[in-house]
Design a protein around this motif. Structure first.
Motif, PDB file in Angstrom:
ATOM      1  N   GLY A 187       0.728  -1.154   0.035  1.00 15.13           N
ATOM      2  CA  GLY A 187       0.174  -0.054  -0.134  1.00 15.13           C
ATOM      3  C   GLY A 187       0.861   1.271   0.010  1.00 15.13           C
ATOM      4  N   TYR A 188       0.353   2.343  -0.641  1.00 16.05           N
ATOM      5  CA  TYR A 188       0.713   3.731  -0.832  1.00 16.05           C
ATOM      6  C   TYR A 188       0.716   4.161   0.409  1.00 16.05           C
ATOM      7  N   PRO A 189       1.585   5.430   0.890  1.00 17.89           N
ATOM      8  CA  PRO A 189       2.711   5.750   0.157  1.00 17.89           C
ATOM      9  C   PRO A 189       3.892   4.694   0.479  1.00 17.89           C
ATOM     10  N   VAL A 190       5.085   4.655  -0.088  1.00 17.37           N
ATOM     11  CA  VAL A 190       6.129   3.758  -0.149  1.00 17.37           C
ATOM     12  C   VAL A 190       7.302   4.582  -0.083  1.00 17.37           C
ATOM     13  N   ILE A 191       8.564   4.103   0.484  1.00 12.41           N
ATOM     14  CA  ILE A 191       9.699   4.749   0.652  1.00 12.41           C
ATOM     15  C   ILE A 191      10.548   3.776   0.185  1.00 12.41           C
TER      16      ILE A 191
END
Length: 447
Positions: free
Chosen positions: A152-156
């Protein structure tokens, strides 16, 4: 116990280690560049060796020169401090080949934890909670999209070999992912010579909590509590405190126990710090530093235990001086990193210190290697000192910190002291209500 320790560092940490050695009756050798010939640790050491010109690569990162200095002076151990060669497995291996003890963990453990992907795998195996994300390096955009959709977003996106915010990009949507992946890989390759990256779930408002651990080298391990390092700018810590105002006693005991067991199971030797993001009552492993941390004095303040003494004792084969049940936590401590920087832009401010006056009184400690008339060179990290304040509780600690900051005088250069004077009067800071994004938002508003 060692007869003579060479300190392979500079500035306040070199002086900190030197003092510990003197208290243990151990002879000291310091190495220095030509730019640091007048540094305080050089003046106070039993012996000093100039190992090269100002650039770090020609002096403090020059392994051959440091080993030669050990052989010339007869040093039987090296303390690397933090930064420079403190997490360099090759340096540890070379010292071992010359029968010189590296005061730190084995080269193998440095390698494992220095690779962020392997570190995460190891942490997971040891029962340490980890951030959801990729199991290894991500090279294809298609694979990145699949992983991001799963967690799931957000991702880093983070550099496997990196730190300090380099090679780190956030993607809030699938449309952001391609450019974030490309940019992170490019930055990682340029900064670390390795463009491998991995993907993790991006937590929106986490705190940065780290646990101080020690392994005895014989399969035993303890923890010395946690530190809250959430006040950061550009992923660099500015203010650290112990204990964390965000944790309760149950959470503190739980994560400490997990980390102590993990370090014992790993067979680790010496000091280490296991770092987490903390959100909604959950801890997520981000990395382990296999060295002494800049902020170790706040742990010393609340435990009364000298961590550098422990490092030296463990490295000499003496094991730890305490068991877990012996470690008691007393009061609250805060550390402010005093940098030679503009307090708003954080632009470095090298130059000559015309006047330097440190605060004093009960519960006040200043770790610094500078003095009136000292010329700060432009070649190195801008940290010139650390103000550590201890009180019976957080309220008393904050009041004492306010008083200490009012007494602290550094003239001739710009420093971050005005920033800390602002922070101690802020309601969010007073209430302990902040996360890792708080300081940058505060600075952006120009408060």
């Amino acid at each position: 116990m060692f007869q003579k320790i060479l300190i392979a560092n500079r500035g306040e940490i070199a002086l900190r280690v030197l003092r510990a050695c003197k208290e243990l009756g151990i002879q000291t050798v310091v190495v220095h560049s030509t730019a640091d010939a007048d540094a305080m640790h050089v003046r106070l050491a039993d012996e000093s060796v100039c190992i090269g010109p100002p650039p770090s690569r020609d002096s403090y990162l020059n392994i051959h020169q440091i080993v030669a200095a050990c052989e010339i002076t007869g040093a039987d151990a090296v303390h690397p401090g933090y930064g420079f060669l403190s997490e360099n497995a090759k340096f540890s291996d070379i010292l071992a080949a010359h029968n010189i003890t590296f005061i730190g963990p084995s080269g193998d453990h440095i390698r494992i934890m220095g690779d962020k992907i392997e570190a995460k795998r190891t942490a997971k195996r040891l029962g340490i909670p980890v951030v959801p994300g990729s199991d290894g390096a991500v090279t294809e955009e298609k694979e990145a999209r699949r992983i991001a959709a799963e967690i799931g977003y957000p991702v880093i996106i983070k550099a496997s070999a990196g730190g300090g915010g380099r090679g780190m990009k956030v993607a809030h949507t699938e449309a952001d992912l391609e450019i974030a992946l490309q940019t992170a890989r490019s930055e990682a390759g340029a900064a670390f010579g390795d463009d491998a990256v991995y993907i993790e779930k991006y937590l929106e408002k986490p705190r940065h909590i780290e646990v101080q651990v020690f392994g005895d080298g014989f399969g035993g391990g303890v923890h010395f509590g946690e530190r809250d390092c959430s006040l950061q700018r550009r992923h660099q810590k500015v203010w650290e405190e112990a204990n964390s105002p965000a944790l309760n006693a149950e959470e503190r005991s739980r994560i400490g126990g997990i980390c102590a067991k993990a370090i014992a199971d790993l067979g680790y030797s010496g000091a280490g710090t296991i770092e987490f993001l903390y959100e909604n009552g959950e801890f997520y492993f981000i990395e382990m530093n296999t060295r002494l941390q800049v902020e170790h004095p706040v742990t010393e303040a609340i435990t009364g235990i000298d961590l550098v003494h422990e490092q030296i004792r463990v490295a000499s084969g003496g094991g730890l001086s305490v068991k877990q049940e012996d470690i008691k936590f007393n009061g609250h401590a805060i550390e402010c990193r005093i940098n030679a920087e503009d307090p708003r832009t954080f632009t470095p401010s090298p130059g000559t210190i015309t006047h330097f006056h440190t605060p004093g009184g009960l519960g006040i400690r200043v770790d610094s290697g500078v003095y009136s008339g000292y010329k700060i060179p432009p070649y190195y990290d801008s940290l010139i000192g650390k103000l550590i304040v201890h009180g019976r509780n957080r309220v008393e600690c904050m009041m004492r910190l306010r008083r200490a900051l009012d007494e602290f005088v550094v003239d001739g250069i710009k420093t971050t002291l005005p920033l800390f004077r602002d922070l101690v009067g802020n309601a969010d800071i007073a209430n302990g209500d902040y996360d890792i994004h708080w300081l940058e938002k505060y600075l952006a508003k120009g408060e």
